[in-house]
Write a protein that holds these residues in place. Structure first.
Motif, PDB file in Angstrom:
ATOM      1  N   VAL A   1       0.839  -1.141  -0.126  1.00 32.05           N
ATOM      2  CA  VAL A   1      -0.150  -0.227   0.038  1.00 32.05           C
ATOM      3  C   VAL A   1       0.773   1.201  -0.085  1.00 32.05           C
ATOM      4  CG1 VAL A   1      -1.781   1.427   1.140  1.00 32.05           C
ATOM      5  CG2 VAL A   1      -1.892  -1.316   1.057  1.00 32.05           C
ATOM      6  N   ASP A   2       1.787   1.320   0.859  1.00 35.32           N
ATOM      7  CA  ASP A   2       2.811   2.626   0.937  1.00 35.32           C
ATOM      8  C   ASP A   2       3.519   2.652  -0.375  1.00 35.32           C
ATOM      9  OD1 ASP A   2       1.821   2.680   3.508  1.00 35.32           O
ATOM     10  OD2 ASP A   2       3.840   1.861   4.483  1.00 35.32           O
ATOM     11  N   ALA A   3       3.986   1.674  -0.974  1.00 37.54           N
ATOM     12  CA  ALA A   3       4.761   1.732  -2.236  1.00 37.54           C
ATOM     13  C   ALA A   3       3.988   2.277  -3.411  1.00 37.54           C
ATOM     14  CB  ALA A   3       5.185   0.231  -2.770  1.00 37.54           C
ATOM     15  N   VAL A   4       2.579   1.893  -3.575  1.00 38.24           N
ATOM     16  CA  VAL A   4       1.785   2.380  -4.755  1.00 38.24           C
ATOM     17  C   VAL A   4       1.348   3.860  -4.173  1.00 38.24           C
ATOM     18  CG1 VAL A   4      -0.264   1.559  -3.985  1.00 38.24           C
ATOM     19  CG2 VAL A   4      -0.060   1.734  -6.284  1.00 38.24           C
ATOM     20  N   LEU A   5       1.100   4.315  -3.248  1.00 35.75           N
ATOM     21  CA  LEU A   5       0.560   5.554  -2.485  1.00 35.75           C
ATOM     22  C   LEU A   5       1.680   6.366  -2.833  1.00 35.75           C
ATOM     23  CD1 LEU A   5      -1.417   5.221   0.666  1.00 35.75           C
ATOM     24  CD2 LEU A   5      -2.345   5.123  -1.845  1.00 35.75           C
ATOM     25  N   GLU A   6       3.004   6.070  -2.543  1.00 37.48           N
ATOM     26  CA  GLU A   6       4.115   6.867  -2.881  1.00 37.48           C
ATOM     27  C   GLU A   6       4.638   7.240  -4.182  1.00 37.48           C
ATOM     28  OE1 GLU A   6       8.925   6.938  -1.772  1.00 37.48           O
ATOM     29  OE2 GLU A   6       7.551   5.397  -0.851  1.00 37.48           O
ATOM     30  N   ALA A   7       4.460   5.891  -5.198  1.00 40.38           N
ATOM     31  CA  ALA A   7       4.624   6.114  -6.337  1.00 40.38           C
ATOM     32  C   ALA A   7       3.839   6.828  -7.287  1.00 40.38           C
ATOM     33  CB  ALA A   7       4.508   4.622  -7.097  1.00 40.38           C
ATOM     34  N   LEU A   8       2.503   6.763  -6.761  1.00 40.93           N
ATOM     35  CA  LEU A   8       1.495   7.665  -7.607  1.00 40.93           C
ATOM     36  C   LEU A   8       1.168   9.101  -6.824  1.00 40.93           C
ATOM     37  CD1 LEU A   8      -1.298   4.935  -7.853  1.00 40.93           C
ATOM     38  CD2 LEU A   8       0.174   5.804  -9.637  1.00 40.93           C
ATOM     39  N   LYS A   9       1.762   9.396  -5.829  1.00 41.86           N
ATOM     40  CA  LYS A   9       1.835  10.499  -5.079  1.00 41.86           C
ATOM     41  C   LYS A   9       0.512  10.972  -4.535  1.00 41.86           C
ATOM     42  CE  LYS A   9       6.121  12.535  -7.334  1.00 41.86           C
ATOM     43  NZ  LYS A   9       6.495  11.201  -7.886  1.00 41.86           N
ATOM     44  N   ILE A  10      -0.166  10.275  -4.060  1.00 40.62           N
ATOM     45  CA  ILE A  10      -1.532  10.195  -3.530  1.00 40.62           C
ATOM     46  C   ILE A  10      -1.792  10.099  -2.134  1.00 40.62           C
ATOM     47  CG2 ILE A  10      -2.659   9.669  -6.010  1.00 40.62           C
ATOM     48  CD1 ILE A  10      -3.476   6.947  -4.830  1.00 40.62           C
ATOM     49  N   GLY A  11      -0.583   9.817  -1.272  1.00 36.99           N
ATOM     50  CA  GLY A  11      -0.728   9.437  -0.077  1.00 36.99           C
ATOM     51  C   GLY A  11      -1.181  10.636   0.569  1.00 36.99           C
ATOM     52  N   SER A  12      -0.885  11.745   0.313  1.00 34.34           N
ATOM     53  CA  SER A  12      -1.323  13.227   1.171  1.00 34.34           C
ATOM     54  C   SER A  12      -2.897  13.112   1.091  1.00 34.34           C
ATOM     55  CB  SER A  12      -0.682  14.316   0.393  1.00 34.34           C
ATOM     56  OG  SER A  12      -1.194  14.682  -0.834  1.00 34.34           O
TER      57      SER A  12
END
Length: 235
Positions: free
Chosen positions: A130-141
């Motif tokens: 989850v952390d990997a894909v949110l970081e890669a797509l820059k949507i975690g924020s």
């Protein structure tokens, strides 16, 4: 139950106090990847991937899925944690480099944020991925809370994960809007007392009728929710 015509997605949003997303197949286009991983992983142990495997494990947490594999296939001496570690290794690069957002999802997230509505993720996946894909797509924020099914007593279709995210977001479950791509997830959202929008996905196209029967609304992609009026659909 049964999905309804969505005449104005923007009006529906304004009635809600929180929006909660499943991840795989709902917010990101990743279900193709898991089928590939299952085929490769089971092939290492001499098994063909059962055609109904994904339906059998639908909604299970990452840990529950590993336990299922351990009990249904001879995987040598691999422990549950070792199985999960192999899956993380097999998937992490794909999540970082090959998994895109679903059509219109980026614009939709930005719109919901502009309304000041808090958002969360309720996923059956493992935290590292989850952390990997949110970081890669820059949507975690965009998300005030991310909860995995390994953090609750029971995975989907139990409502536990959705109720936990709603609590984190300080929202009444009845005022929450859920996005899901498979029947187990839709059932989880409905069991939590939430409004559920089913999202089309190539992986679950054979489940369309079931999804329509269970969800409150159904969309092809997120751009429909930003249109006014929304698409007309026959019930």
């Amino acid at each position: 139950m049964g999905y309804q015509t969505m005449k104005n997605g923007k009006n529906l949003l304004k009635e809600k106090k929180a929006v909660i997303f499943d991840l795989d197949g709902t917010l990101v286009d990743s279900m193709w990847m898991w089928k590939t991983i299952d085929i490769e992983f089971l092939g290492r142990f001499g098994y063909a991937c059962p055609p109904d495997l994904q339906k059998r494990i639908e909604g299970m947490s990452f840990t529950e899925t590993a336990e299922y594999f351990q009990s249904h296939f001879d995987l040598g001496n691999l422990t549950t944690e070792e199985i999960k570690a192999v899956w993380v290794e097999m998937s992490i690069d794909k999540y970082r480099n090959e998994v895109p957002l679903k059509p219109g999802a980026g614009s939709f997230l930005a719109y919901v944020k502009s309304l000041g509505i808090p958002m969360g993720i309720a996923t059956s996946n493992g935290r590292e991925m989850v952390d990997a894909v949110l970081e890669a797509l820059k949507i975690g924020s965009y998300f005030e809370n991310v909860t995995t099914a390994c953090e609750v007593a029971m995975g989907k279709p139990a409502p536990d994960i959705y109720l936990k995210v709603a609590k984190h977001l300080q929202a009444d479950p009845k005022a929450c809007l859920v996005f899901e791509d498979v029947p187990a997830g839709i059932l989880a959202g409905k069991a939590a007392g939430m409004t559920v929008i089913a999202v089309e996905d190539d992986f679950s196209k054979d489940m369309k009728a079931e999804k329509e029967a269970l969800a409150d609304y159904m969309i092809q992609d997120y751009r429909e929710l930003l249109e006014a009026p929304g698409p007309e659909k026959e019930r």
